[in-house]
Design a protein around this motif. Structure first.
Motif, PDB file in Angstrom:
ATOM      1  N   GLU A   1      -7.117 -18.758   1.333  1.00 14.55           N
ATOM      2  CA  GLU A   1      -6.736 -18.711  -0.068  1.00 14.55           C
ATOM      3  C   GLU A   1      -7.642 -17.796  -0.893  1.00 14.55           C
ATOM      4  OE1 GLU A   1      -6.972 -22.723  -1.348  1.00 14.55           O
ATOM      5  OE2 GLU A   1      -5.678 -23.500   0.254  1.00 14.55           O
ATOM      6  N   THR A   2      -8.806 -17.438  -0.336  1.00 11.37           N
ATOM      7  CA  THR A   2      -9.781 -16.628  -1.082  1.00 11.37           C
ATOM      8  C   THR A   2     -10.223 -15.451  -0.223  1.00 11.37           C
ATOM      9  OG1 THR A   2     -11.552 -18.057  -0.292  1.00 11.37           O
ATOM     10  CG2 THR A   2     -10.598 -18.563  -2.456  1.00 11.37           C
ATOM     11  N   PRO A   3      -9.352 -14.506   0.076  1.00 12.68           N
ATOM     12  CA  PRO A   3      -9.706 -13.401   0.970  1.00 12.68           C
ATOM     13  C   PRO A   3     -10.907 -12.602   0.473  1.00 12.68           C
ATOM     14  CG  PRO A   3      -7.661 -12.945  -0.222  1.00 12.68           C
ATOM     15  CD  PRO A   3      -7.981 -14.370  -0.458  1.00 12.68           C
ATOM     16  N   GLY A   4     -11.771 -12.265   1.432  1.00 16.97           N
ATOM     17  CA  GLY A   4     -12.938 -11.454   1.109  1.00 16.97           C
ATOM     18  C   GLY A   4     -14.104 -12.215   0.522  1.00 16.97           C
ATOM     19  N   ARG A   5     -13.999 -13.544   0.395  1.00 20.93           N
ATOM     20  CA  ARG A   5     -15.067 -14.347  -0.194  1.00 20.93           C
ATOM     21  C   ARG A   5     -15.586 -15.362   0.812  1.00 20.93           C
ATOM     22  NH1 ARG A   5     -13.037 -17.355  -5.225  1.00 20.93           N
ATOM     23  NH2 ARG A   5     -15.117 -18.259  -4.957  1.00 20.93           N
ATOM     24  N   PHE A   6     -16.903 -15.638   0.738  1.00 23.46           N
ATOM     25  CA  PHE A   6     -17.498 -16.685   1.549  1.00 23.46           C
ATOM     26  C   PHE A   6     -17.383 -18.022   0.813  1.00 23.46           C
ATOM     27  CE2 PHE A   6     -19.569 -13.122   3.609  1.00 23.46           C
ATOM     28  CZ  PHE A   6     -19.578 -13.520   4.938  1.00 23.46           C
ATOM     29  N   LEU A   7     -16.979 -19.044   1.520  1.00 28.41           N
ATOM     30  CA  LEU A   7     -16.936 -20.406   0.994  1.00 28.41           C
ATOM     31  C   LEU A   7     -18.040 -21.220   1.639  1.00 28.41           C
ATOM     32  CD1 LEU A   7     -13.093 -21.164   1.088  1.00 28.41           C
ATOM     33  CD2 LEU A   7     -14.442 -20.224  -0.794  1.00 28.41           C
ATOM     34  N   ARG A   8     -18.704 -22.045   0.842  1.00 31.32           N
ATOM     35  CA  ARG A   8     -19.760 -22.902   1.371  1.00 31.32           C
ATOM     36  C   ARG A   8     -19.309 -24.356   1.323  1.00 31.32           C
ATOM     37  NH1 ARG A   8     -24.895 -21.422  -2.200  1.00 31.32           N
ATOM     38  NH2 ARG A   8     -23.389 -21.872  -3.838  1.00 31.32           N
ATOM     39  N   GLN A   9     -19.779 -25.129   2.270  1.00 30.00           N
ATOM     40  CA  GLN A   9     -19.414 -26.542   2.314  1.00 30.00           C
ATOM     41  C   GLN A   9     -20.560 -27.346   2.914  1.00 30.00           C
ATOM     42  OE1 GLN A   9     -16.427 -27.727   5.228  1.00 30.00           O
ATOM     43  NE2 GLN A   9     -15.575 -29.237   3.799  1.00 30.00           N
ATOM     44  N   LEU A  10     -20.912 -28.432   2.235  1.00 34.51           N
ATOM     45  CA  LEU A  10     -21.798 -29.433   2.811  1.00 34.51           C
ATOM     46  C   LEU A  10     -20.894 -30.521   3.376  1.00 34.51           C
ATOM     47  CD1 LEU A  10     -24.520 -29.661   0.019  1.00 34.51           C
ATOM     48  CD2 LEU A  10     -24.648 -28.425   2.193  1.00 34.51           C
ATOM     49  N   ALA A  11     -21.060 -30.819   4.663  1.00 38.13           N
ATOM     50  CA  ALA A  11     -20.130 -31.722   5.329  1.00 38.13           C
ATOM     51  C   ALA A  11     -20.885 -32.731   6.185  1.00 38.13           C
ATOM     52  CB  ALA A  11     -19.152 -30.929   6.194  1.00 38.13           C
ATOM     53  N   GLU A  12     -20.240 -33.885   6.371  1.00 36.53           N
ATOM     54  CA  GLU A  12     -20.812 -34.944   7.210  1.00 36.53           C
ATOM     55  C   GLU A  12     -19.750 -35.437   8.178  1.00 36.53           C
ATOM     56  OE1 GLU A  12     -22.526 -39.493   6.766  1.00 36.53           O
ATOM     57  OE2 GLU A  12     -22.905 -38.051   5.152  1.00 36.53           O
ATOM     58  N   THR A  13     -20.100 -35.477   9.465  1.00 32.95           N
ATOM     59  CA  THR A  13     -19.182 -35.944  10.500  1.00 32.95           C
ATOM     60  C   THR A  13     -19.295 -37.462  10.648  1.00 32.95           C
ATOM     61  OG1 THR A  13     -20.900 -35.303  12.098  1.00 32.95           O
ATOM     62  CG2 THR A  13     -19.048 -33.788  11.790  1.00 32.95           C
ATOM     63  N   PRO A  14     -18.339 -38.102  11.329  1.00 31.58           N
ATOM     64  CA  PRO A  14     -18.362 -39.566  11.419  1.00 31.58           C
ATOM     65  C   PRO A  14     -19.622 -40.142  12.062  1.00 31.58           C
ATOM     66  CG  PRO A  14     -16.192 -38.750  11.997  1.00 31.58           C
ATOM     67  CD  PRO A  14     -17.079 -37.542  11.869  1.00 31.58           C
ATOM     68  N   ASP A  15     -20.339 -39.345  12.874  1.00 33.48           N
ATOM     69  CA  ASP A  15     -21.567 -39.844  13.492  1.00 33.48           C
ATOM     70  C   ASP A  15     -22.768 -39.776  12.556  1.00 33.48           C
ATOM     71  OD1 ASP A  15     -21.946 -37.141  13.421  1.00 33.48           O
ATOM     72  OD2 ASP A  15     -22.119 -36.857  15.584  1.00 33.48           O
ATOM     73  N   GLY A  16     -22.551 -39.340  11.310  1.00 37.65           N
ATOM     74  CA  GLY A  16     -23.618 -39.314  10.321  1.00 37.65           C
ATOM     75  C   GLY A  16     -24.413 -38.022  10.265  1.00 37.65           C
ATOM     76  N   VAL A  17     -24.074 -37.048  11.103  1.00 40.97           N
ATOM     77  CA  VAL A  17     -24.792 -35.771  11.104  1.00 40.97           C
ATOM     78  C   VAL A  17     -24.242 -34.882   9.992  1.00 40.97           C
ATOM     79  CG1 VAL A  17     -25.466 -33.755  12.466  1.00 40.97           C
ATOM     80  CG2 VAL A  17     -25.146 -35.965  13.590  1.00 40.97           C
ATOM     81  N   ARG A  18     -25.137 -34.233   9.267  1.00 37.20           N
ATOM     82  CA  ARG A  18     -24.743 -33.391   8.139  1.00 37.20           C
ATOM     83  C   ARG A  18     -24.917 -31.907   8.477  1.00 37.20           C
ATOM     84  NH1 ARG A  18     -27.213 -36.833   2.978  1.00 37.20           N
ATOM     85  NH2 ARG A  18     -25.617 -38.486   3.058  1.00 37.20           N
ATOM     86  N   TYR A  19     -23.997 -31.098   7.923  1.00 35.69           N
ATOM     87  CA  TYR A  19     -23.956 -29.676   8.243  1.00 35.69           C
ATOM     88  C   TYR A  19     -23.790 -28.835   6.981  1.00 35.69           C
ATOM     89  CZ  TYR A  19     -22.952 -31.304  12.997  1.00 35.69           C
ATOM     90  OH  TYR A  19     -23.003 -31.926  14.222  1.00 35.69           O
ATOM     91  N   LEU A  20     -24.263 -27.598   7.084  1.00 39.27           N
ATOM     92  CA  LEU A  20     -23.918 -26.557   6.116  1.00 39.27           C
ATOM     93  C   LEU A  20     -22.944 -25.617   6.802  1.00 39.27           C
ATOM     94  CD1 LEU A  20     -24.201 -24.805   3.557  1.00 39.27           C
ATOM     95  CD2 LEU A  20     -26.204 -23.739   4.629  1.00 39.27           C
ATOM     96  N   ASN A  21     -21.745 -25.479   6.231  1.00 34.83           N
ATOM     97  CA  ASN A  21     -20.703 -24.622   6.801  1.00 34.83           C
ATOM     98  C   ASN A  21     -20.424 -23.463   5.850  1.00 34.83           C
ATOM     99  OD1 ASN A  21     -20.504 -26.734   8.638  1.00 34.83           O
ATOM    100  ND2 ASN A  21     -18.696 -27.611   7.650  1.00 34.83           N
ATOM    101  N   ILE A  22     -20.207 -22.295   6.418  1.00 35.84           N
ATOM    102  CA  ILE A  22     -19.719 -21.161   5.630  1.00 35.84           C
ATOM    103  C   ILE A  22     -18.458 -20.645   6.308  1.00 35.84           C
ATOM    104  CG2 ILE A  22     -21.936 -20.481   4.662  1.00 35.84           C
ATOM    105  CD1 ILE A  22     -22.168 -18.374   6.815  1.00 35.84           C
ATOM    106  N   ALA A  23     -17.495 -20.209   5.503  1.00 32.32           N
ATOM    107  CA  ALA A  23     -16.209 -19.769   6.042  1.00 32.32           C
ATOM    108  C   ALA A  23     -15.737 -18.530   5.303  1.00 32.32           C
ATOM    109  CB  ALA A  23     -15.171 -20.889   5.919  1.00 32.32           C
ATOM    110  N   ARG A  24     -14.955 -17.712   6.007  1.00 30.23           N
ATOM    111  CA  ARG A  24     -14.382 -16.519   5.390  1.00 30.23           C
ATOM    112  C   ARG A  24     -13.185 -16.063   6.190  1.00 30.23           C
ATOM    113  NH1 ARG A  24     -16.619 -10.455   4.207  1.00 30.23           N
ATOM    114  NH2 ARG A  24     -14.959  -9.979   5.664  1.00 30.23           N
ATOM    115  N   ASP A  25     -12.226 -15.447   5.506  1.00 28.59           N
ATOM    116  CA  ASP A  25     -11.099 -14.891   6.239  1.00 28.59           C
ATOM    117  C   ASP A  25     -11.544 -13.593   6.911  1.00 28.59           C
ATOM    118  OD1 ASP A  25      -9.280 -12.410   4.653  1.00 28.59           O
ATOM    119  OD2 ASP A  25     -11.132 -13.220   3.797  1.00 28.59           O
ATOM    120  N   VAL A  26     -10.928 -13.272   8.050  1.00 32.66           N
ATOM    121  CA  VAL A  26     -11.243 -12.025   8.765  1.00 32.66           C
ATOM    122  C   VAL A  26      -9.933 -11.353   9.175  1.00 32.66           C
ATOM    123  CG1 VAL A  26     -13.545 -12.639   9.586  1.00 32.66           C
ATOM    124  CG2 VAL A  26     -11.545 -13.355  10.900  1.00 32.66           C
TER     125      VAL A  26
END
Length: 467
Positions: A357-382
């Protein structure tokens, strides 16, 4: 500055046993008392400088073997394993880990093997997605899946191929222009290079000894494809030896893996290990800066960062995933505890799906999986243009992520509040193995939970998941 004390009891015992000496004879040859040797062998006292010299003079012993490097790596690996939430209430102190690594390294390695087997059992549960999601599913993996699992269980790092690519890319230890190196390598085997318009990215004519590259491809793609052909033509013995060790079940799997290894060589030559590791640390993993510096695409850089797992020189452990517009995972690699669904799509709550939905831009996300581990995710269209009017456009999105303990090493973590629990979005792996009971995006029930269905009540889901 105080020097670090050297405890090497296991190495001393191994050396004495290899020489066939009793403790008394060994102590005499080293010029120490029997009780002193006993204390050193049990790590109650450090190895003295005199003993180190005696080992070298009396037995020609390579004193570098006494280094605590192996023990420190064991401690590091055990700390990583014990960060698993399953040990949340029983993790031993660091001093105990050091004792285990020094005094009982075989036991420490057995623990690491056991934890690895535990993780793999969870991945096998994820593989049930195939049996439940496809009517033609078989018990044995397809050649494509067999190759994918080969790279996965190698942590997507193939040491021999990686080092060979680095030597190729950095003659004399200095990084050279990849195109010039590739052209020279191909010329040595009598192969020319041409650029033409037309379908496909790369075509090699063995009879004409000619490599043709698509003139409309991006420069990074052209470099990668040229290096891929270099691997096939000049490093085939290395590729075949690696394939022999893998012992694939079919010729089809071996052929697919050969292409995968050539791709690995190409990526490692375009982004040599030491150079990309240093640059990643310097730029704090800024994908755009790294892409510009190495003449590679953002996807190539992100993929390469997920492979930097060389023993003794590891980078940040990342996961990398690429999805198409239908949400199907087309590439997946993980050096983290996060394991992807082996089949079908990724969790719809991941930011990778919003990247379209946001071509050419990086999206950031703080996320937590069901096991309680937390992540920093970055995403972009290619998305990849076809290069001409009417040519099909290939649309993908990629995500790169790490556990939150490594977030400070990424420029993308700046100005994010990593201490606020509410900032972390709940995500899963696949609906079939996700245990979240109230997820508004759930598509199918979890495999190992009982359901309660009440026709007179309706919540977010048409059923309730038992505790």
């Amino acid at each position: 500055m105080a020097t670090q004390k050297l405890y090497a009891g296991v190495k001393l015992r191994e050396t004495r046993t290899r020489l066939g000496l009793t403790q008394k004879d060994f102590a005499a040859r080293l010029g120490v008392s029997l009780p002193y040797l006993n204390q050193m062998e049990n790590n109650h006292r450090p190895v003295s400088t005199g003993v180190v010299l005696a080992l070298a003079q009396e037995f020609g012993f390579d004193v570098t073997e006494l280094s605590t490097g192996d023990a420190e790596r064991l401690v590091s690996d055990m700390r990583e394993a014990l960060a698993d939430p399953v040990f949340a209430d029983s993790a031993p102190p660091l001093a105990d880990l050091r004792l285990a690594a020094s005094n009982a390294p075989a036991l420490a390695r057995a623990f690491l093997d056991l934890h690895r087997a535990y993780r793999q059992s969870h991945e096998r549960l994820a593989s049930l997605d195939e049996a439940l999601g496809r009517e033609d599913a078989a018990l044995s993996p397809s050649p494509w899946e067999e190759v994918r699992d080969f790279f996965h269980y190698c942590d997507n790092y193939i040491d021999a191929v990686d080092r060979a690519a680095e030597r190729f890319a950095c003659p004399g230890g200095v990084r050279a222009d990849p195109v010039e190196r590739a052209r020279a390598a191909l010329a040595e085997v009598g192969v020319g290079v041409e650029y033409r318009d037309g379908p496909g990215l790369r075509a090699y004519d063995a009879r004409a000894r000619l490599l043709t590259l698509n003139a409309r491809s991006a420069p990074a793609t052209q470099r990668f494809q040229m290096l891929h052909q270099v691997a096939l033509l000049t490093r085939d013995k290395l590729l075949q030896a690696t394939l022999d060790l893998a012992r694939f079940q079919s010729d089809e799997a071996r052929a697919i893996a050969r292409i995968g290894l050539a791709n690995y060589f190409a990526g490692a030559a375009l982004l040599p290990y030491g150079a990309i590791l240093d640059a990643a640390r310097e730029t704090r993993h800024d994908l755009e800066l790294l892409s510009d510096r190495f003449g590679a695409s953002v996807e190539q850089v992100a993929h390469r960062l997920s492979t930097l797992q060389r023993p003794g020189a590891k980078g940040v452990p990342f996961f990398f995933v690429r999805v198409d517009q239908a949400g199907t995972i087309t590439k997946r690699h993980s050096a983290t505890r996060l394991q992807f669904a082996r089949f079908g799509g990724a969790c719809p709550l991941w930011n990778v799906h919003r990247a379209f939905e946001t071509p050419g831009r990086f999206l950031r996300q703080l996320a937590e999986t069901p096991d309680g581990v937390r992540y920093l995710n970055i995403a972009r269209d290619v998305s990849k243009p076809g290069g001409a009017w009417g040519a099909p456009v290939r649309r993908f999105a990629i995500a790169l992520g790490c556990e939150i303990s490594h977030a400070a090493n990424l420029v993308y973590a700046d100005d994010l509040d990593l201490t606020k629990s509410a900032a972390f979005e709940p995500i899963g792996i696949s609906c079939r193995i996700c245990e979240r009971r109230e997820c508004h995006q759930r598509s199918v029930p979890p495999l190992e939970r009982r359901l309660s269905v009440d026709a007179d009540r309706r919540g977010v889901l048409p059923y309730e998941i038992a505790e």
